[in-house]
Write a protein that holds these residues in place. Structure first.
Motif, PDB file in Angstrom:
ATOM      1  N   VAL A  92       0.726  -1.556  -0.452  1.00 22.12           N
ATOM      2  CA  VAL A  92      -0.461  -0.536   0.417  1.00 22.12           C
ATOM      3  C   VAL A  92       0.897   0.671  -0.118  1.00 22.12           C
ATOM      4  N   GLU A  93       1.916   1.285   0.495  1.00 21.07           N
ATOM      5  CA  GLU A  93       3.086   2.148   0.337  1.00 21.07           C
ATOM      6  C   GLU A  93       3.943   2.086  -0.691  1.00 21.07           C
ATOM      7  N   GLU A  94       4.014   1.592  -1.241  1.00 19.59           N
ATOM      8  CA  GLU A  94       4.320   1.306  -2.676  1.00 19.59           C
ATOM      9  C   GLU A  94       3.683   2.224  -3.326  1.00 19.59           C
ATOM     10  N   ALA A  95       2.738   1.838  -3.660  1.00 22.68           N
ATOM     11  CA  ALA A  95       0.868   2.290  -4.467  1.00 22.68           C
ATOM     12  C   ALA A  95       0.656   3.402  -3.607  1.00 22.68           C
ATOM     13  N   LEU A  96       0.456   4.485  -3.239  1.00 24.63           N
ATOM     14  CA  LEU A  96       0.622   5.631  -2.600  1.00 24.63           C
ATOM     15  C   LEU A  96       1.472   6.280  -2.922  1.00 24.63           C
ATOM     16  N   ALA A  97       2.892   5.929  -2.982  1.00 21.60           N
ATOM     17  CA  ALA A  97       3.679   6.442  -3.988  1.00 21.60           C
ATOM     18  C   ALA A  97       3.768   6.744  -5.366  1.00 21.60           C
ATOM     19  N   LEU A  98       3.430   6.209  -6.162  1.00 21.11           N
ATOM     20  CA  LEU A  98       2.552   6.432  -7.704  1.00 21.11           C
ATOM     21  C   LEU A  98       1.837   7.817  -7.908  1.00 21.11           C
ATOM     22  N   ILE A  99       2.175   8.155  -9.266  1.00 25.47           N
ATOM     23  CA  ILE A  99       2.045   9.520  -9.491  1.00 25.47           C
ATOM     24  C   ILE A  99       1.195   9.615 -10.913  1.00 25.47           C
ATOM     25  N   PRO A 100       0.096   8.932 -11.281  1.00 25.33           N
ATOM     26  CA  PRO A 100      -1.235   9.289 -10.162  1.00 25.33           C
ATOM     27  C   PRO A 100      -1.611   7.868  -9.454  1.00 25.33           C
ATOM     28  N   LEU A 101      -1.758   7.969  -8.853  1.00 32.85           N
ATOM     29  CA  LEU A 101      -2.453   7.187  -7.754  1.00 32.85           C
ATOM     30  C   LEU A 101      -3.239   5.767  -8.627  1.00 32.85           C
ATOM     31  N   PRO A 102      -3.000   4.557  -7.677  1.00 35.19           N
ATOM     32  CA  PRO A 102      -3.953   4.047  -8.707  1.00 35.19           C
ATOM     33  C   PRO A 102      -5.891   4.040  -8.152  1.00 35.19           C
ATOM     34  N   LYS A 103      -6.866   3.462  -8.687  1.00 43.19           N
ATOM     35  CA  LYS A 103      -8.079   3.567  -8.803  1.00 43.19           C
ATOM     36  C   LYS A 103      -8.191   2.761  -7.201  1.00 43.19           C
ATOM     37  N   LEU A 104      -7.632   1.545  -7.881  1.00 43.15           N
ATOM     38  CA  LEU A 104      -7.740   0.521  -6.610  1.00 43.15           C
ATOM     39  C   LEU A 104      -6.489  -0.358  -6.126  1.00 43.15           C
ATOM     40  N   ILE A 105      -7.056  -0.505  -4.817  1.00 41.19           N
ATOM     41  CA  ILE A 105      -5.836  -1.391  -4.628  1.00 41.19           C
ATOM     42  C   ILE A 105      -6.819  -3.500  -3.585  1.00 41.19           C
ATOM     43  N   TRP A 106      -6.491  -4.405  -5.051  1.00 42.19           N
ATOM     44  CA  TRP A 106      -7.368  -5.727  -4.545  1.00 42.19           C
ATOM     45  C   TRP A 106      -6.294  -7.043  -4.043  1.00 42.19           C
TER      46      TRP A 106
END
Length: 147
Positions: A92-106
């Motif tokens: 989740v931390e790695e995903a939240l560092a992305l630009i743009p943010l992902p729409k969904l974490i599954w």
């Protein structure tokens, strides 16, 4: 969000927003669920990237493989997590560092961390945990019309 139950409409809505998927923990072993799900998603019209540091630069299920989410060369709509629950906060931390943010974490069957989910949702990212898209897509009779 109550992560004990998701309505069919919620799952369908979230999957309907997804075009690109990064499968974190994708395995090169065809017998592993992460391999089969990555392949299933690709065959059903999604653009899929495998994430596996030990396999970066190789193909998994005929998909390009990267070491980290940040290495994927285009925006990721959904991060599909095939890691043990204790690794979900880091993903989740790695995903939240992305630009743009992902729409969904599954997160896949058996993978749940409510604190990590709350962090993602606070940042505006939807979360579905302890489910498998390769089960939900046919169960809900969802089809990609633009694939």
């Amino acid at each position: 969000m109550n992560h004990d139950a998701y309505s069919d409409a919620y799952i369908a809505e979230q999957l309907g927003r997804v075009r690109t998927i990064a499968v974190v923990g994708a395995s090169p072993n065809p017998a592993r669920p992460s391999h089969g799900v990555a392949r299933y998603l690709a065959l059903h019209g999604f653009k899929v990237f495998a994430i596996n540091p030990g396999q970066a630069g190789r193909d998994i299920a005929s998909l390009p493989t990267y070491a980290r989410l940040a290495d994927v060369p285009e925006p990721i709509d959904m991060v599909d997590v095939f890691r043990a629950p204790e690794y979900l906060p880091k993903v989740v931390e790695e995903a939240l560092a992305l630009i743009p943010l992902p729409k969904l974490i599954w997160s896949q069957l058996g993978v749940r961390d409510d604190a990590a989910a709350a962090r993602a949702e606070k940042a505006g990212v939807a979360v579905i945990m302890d489910r498998c898209p390769a089960i939900e897509i046919p169960r809900l009779r969802l089809a990609r019309v633009d694939s």
